[in-house]
Design an enzyme around this catalytic site. Structure first.
Site, PDB file in Angstrom:
ATOM      1  N   LYS A  34       0.803  -1.234   0.000  1.00 56.69           N
ATOM      2  CA  LYS A  34       0.000   0.000   0.000  1.00 56.69           C
ATOM      3  C   LYS A  34       0.834   1.282   0.000  1.00 56.69           C
ATOM      4  CE  LYS A  34      -0.637  -0.266   4.981  1.00 56.69           C
ATOM      5  NZ  LYS A  34      -1.381  -0.999   5.997  1.00 56.69           N
ATOM      6  N   ARG A 128      -7.725  -1.434  16.761  1.00 57.49           N
ATOM      7  CA  ARG A 128      -8.098  -1.064  15.408  1.00 57.49           C
ATOM      8  C   ARG A 128      -9.072  -2.155  14.975  1.00 57.49           C
ATOM      9  NH1 ARG A 128      -4.004   0.107  10.430  1.00 57.49           N
ATOM     10  NH2 ARG A 128      -4.554  -2.034   9.927  1.00 57.49           N
TER      11      ARG A 128
HETATM   12  C1  LIG Z   1      -0.471  -1.768   6.563  1.00 53.39           C
HETATM   13  C2  LIG Z   1      -0.796  -3.072   7.130  1.00 53.39           C
HETATM   14  C3  LIG Z   1       0.237  -3.993   7.376  1.00 53.39           C
HETATM   15  C4  LIG Z   1       1.700  -3.706   7.122  1.00 53.39           C
HETATM   16  O1  LIG Z   1       2.263  -2.976   8.186  1.00 53.39           O
HETATM   17  P1  LIG Z   1       3.833  -2.702   8.281  1.00 53.39           P
HETATM   18  O2  LIG Z   1       4.022  -2.115   9.622  1.00 53.39           O
HETATM   19  O3  LIG Z   1       4.179  -1.768   7.178  1.00 53.39           O
HETATM   20  O4  LIG Z   1       4.531  -4.000   8.134  1.00 53.39           O
HETATM   21  C5  LIG Z   1      -0.120  -5.233   7.877  1.00 53.39           C
HETATM   22  N1  LIG Z   1      -1.406  -5.546   8.139  1.00 53.39           N
HETATM   23  C6  LIG Z   1      -2.418  -4.667   7.930  1.00 53.39           C
HETATM   24  C7  LIG Z   1      -3.813  -5.081   8.252  1.00 53.39           C
HETATM   25  C8  LIG Z   1      -2.145  -3.414   7.424  1.00 53.39           C
HETATM   26  O5  LIG Z   1      -3.138  -2.551   7.219  1.00 53.39           O
END
Ligand SMILES: *Cc1c(COP(=O)(O)O)cnc(C)c1O
Length: 357
Positions: A34, A128
């Protein structure tokens, strides 16, 4: 035009080293795309490095990767209700926490005559996304009853909102929940996804990783860091992304503004330290392009301030000239904002070693 330079071999190396590291204890990786908006060359580098899935929070990014011909298992990290049709069409797996959404997915999966695979996210303290552990069995039961929906796993996300750290206690809890569901419903959960880049310390110190067999990594792959303390992971590249912009003014000026001081362009009343006459440079990059606090210039430059389209630097007698380029390291939010700016050109390089900033 400002540009972001992306060293693809460094991303490939990071993905490979992380796949090997986590693979030692049977953990597969989802490369999270993302922050780079699913930019196809970056995603290809992750896949070449050995990640088994590509996960993104936006279905538009997944569509973009598919259009670019990338072939892998795509995971949607966030499930907006109104996009269920497109999710079923474009994503192989999605993360879910609401029965309403799962019903929609089931509805479109039936129409499209396919099975959609889902992972249920469990709330383990970060507040979250996630189904409460005490409601998980009931939620799983309802999920299992939906036609064309295949429950393939559970997962959790920590250290994102509440700053809750992944540790042996919450990881053990997730493992236990997997056992409970399997026993209760006589099913086999294929994926137990323990978290993200914040799980490094847990993994490095855990005596027993339990049932955890998957992680979703963005920042660790892109920036070579874990995210509980932003420490560099040994052996990984931490500077695969650099932002470069051009000097459009360079002059000696006083360090204090003159006249009566009012609000600046963003409603703050500025205050400055008198350091006498200083060499100052302005670069063609501003808040419309990138989150300024995410920029790390080298030690010979200091960011004095910024507006929508300018960054003002103290160039510490570096004698920058108009047309010179200035290079910055970026943190994760910096990558996110720079990759999203239509004004920043994306340039892929074969740079493997560390460039001098
Ligand atoms: C963005 C996201 C991740 C990745 O997180 P990082 O800290 O960049 O590794 C993993 N799981 C979910 C649900 C996310 O939204």
């Amino acid at each position: 035009m400002p540009r972001i330079e992306i060293a693809l071999p460094q991303i490939r190396d990071n993905a490979r080293m992380l796949s090997e590291l986590y693979g030692q204890k049977g953990i597969s990786l989802m490369g999270v795309s993302k922050a780079v908006l699913g930019e196809p060359p970056v995603v290809e580098a992750m896949i070449q490095g050995g990640v088994k899935f590509i996960a993104d929070s936006r279905i538009e990014n997944i569509q973009r990767m598919k259009t670019a011909g990338i072939s892998t298992q795509f995971v949607l990290l966030r499930t907006p209700l109104s996009q269920a049709e497109s999710i079923v069409k474009n994503a192989d797996i999605s993360l879910n926490t609401e029965i309403e959404t799962l019903k929609e997915l089931s509805h479109y999966a039936k129409i499209q005559n396919k099975n959609h695979r889902v992972i249920i996210m469990v709330e383990l303290g970060d507040l979250r996304e996630g189904v409460l552990p005490c409601e998980l069995s009931d939620f799983a039961k309802k999920t299992l009853a939906l036609p064309h929906i295949e429950l393939i796993g559970i997962g959790c996300n920590l250290a994102c909102h509440g700053g809750a750290k992944p540790d042996e206690t919450n990881m053990h809890q997730l493992s236990k929940l997997a056992d409970v569901l399997e026993k209760k419903f006589q099913i086999r959960l294929e994926i137990i996804s323990g978290g993200n880049s914040a799980n490094y310390e847990w993994y490095s110190s855990a005596r027993d990783i339990g049932r955890i067999n998957n992680l979703r990594l963005g920042e660790s792959i892109l920036l070579g860091r874990e995210t509980t303390n932003r420490k560099a992971i040994p052996g990984l590249h931490t500077r695969a992304f650099q932002l470069i912009a051009e000097v459009i003014e360079s002059k000696n000026k006083t360090s204090l503004p003159s006249g009566e001081i009012c609000q600046d362009a963003f409603g703050n009343t500025p205050s400055f330290q008198d350091r006498g006459m200083r060499q100052r440079a302005i670069i063609a990059l501003g808040r419309q392009d990138v989150q300024i606090s995410s920029l790390k210039p080298d030690s010979s430059l200091e960011i004095l301030g910024s507006s929508s389209d300018h960054i003002i630097l103290d160039s510490k007698n570096q004698n920058l000239k108009v047309g010179d380029e200035v290079r910055f390291d970026l943190d994760y939010s910096g990558i996110l904002s720079a990759m999203t700016s239509p004004f920043i050109r994306k340039q892929f390089t074969d740079r493997r070693s560390r460039a001098a900033a």
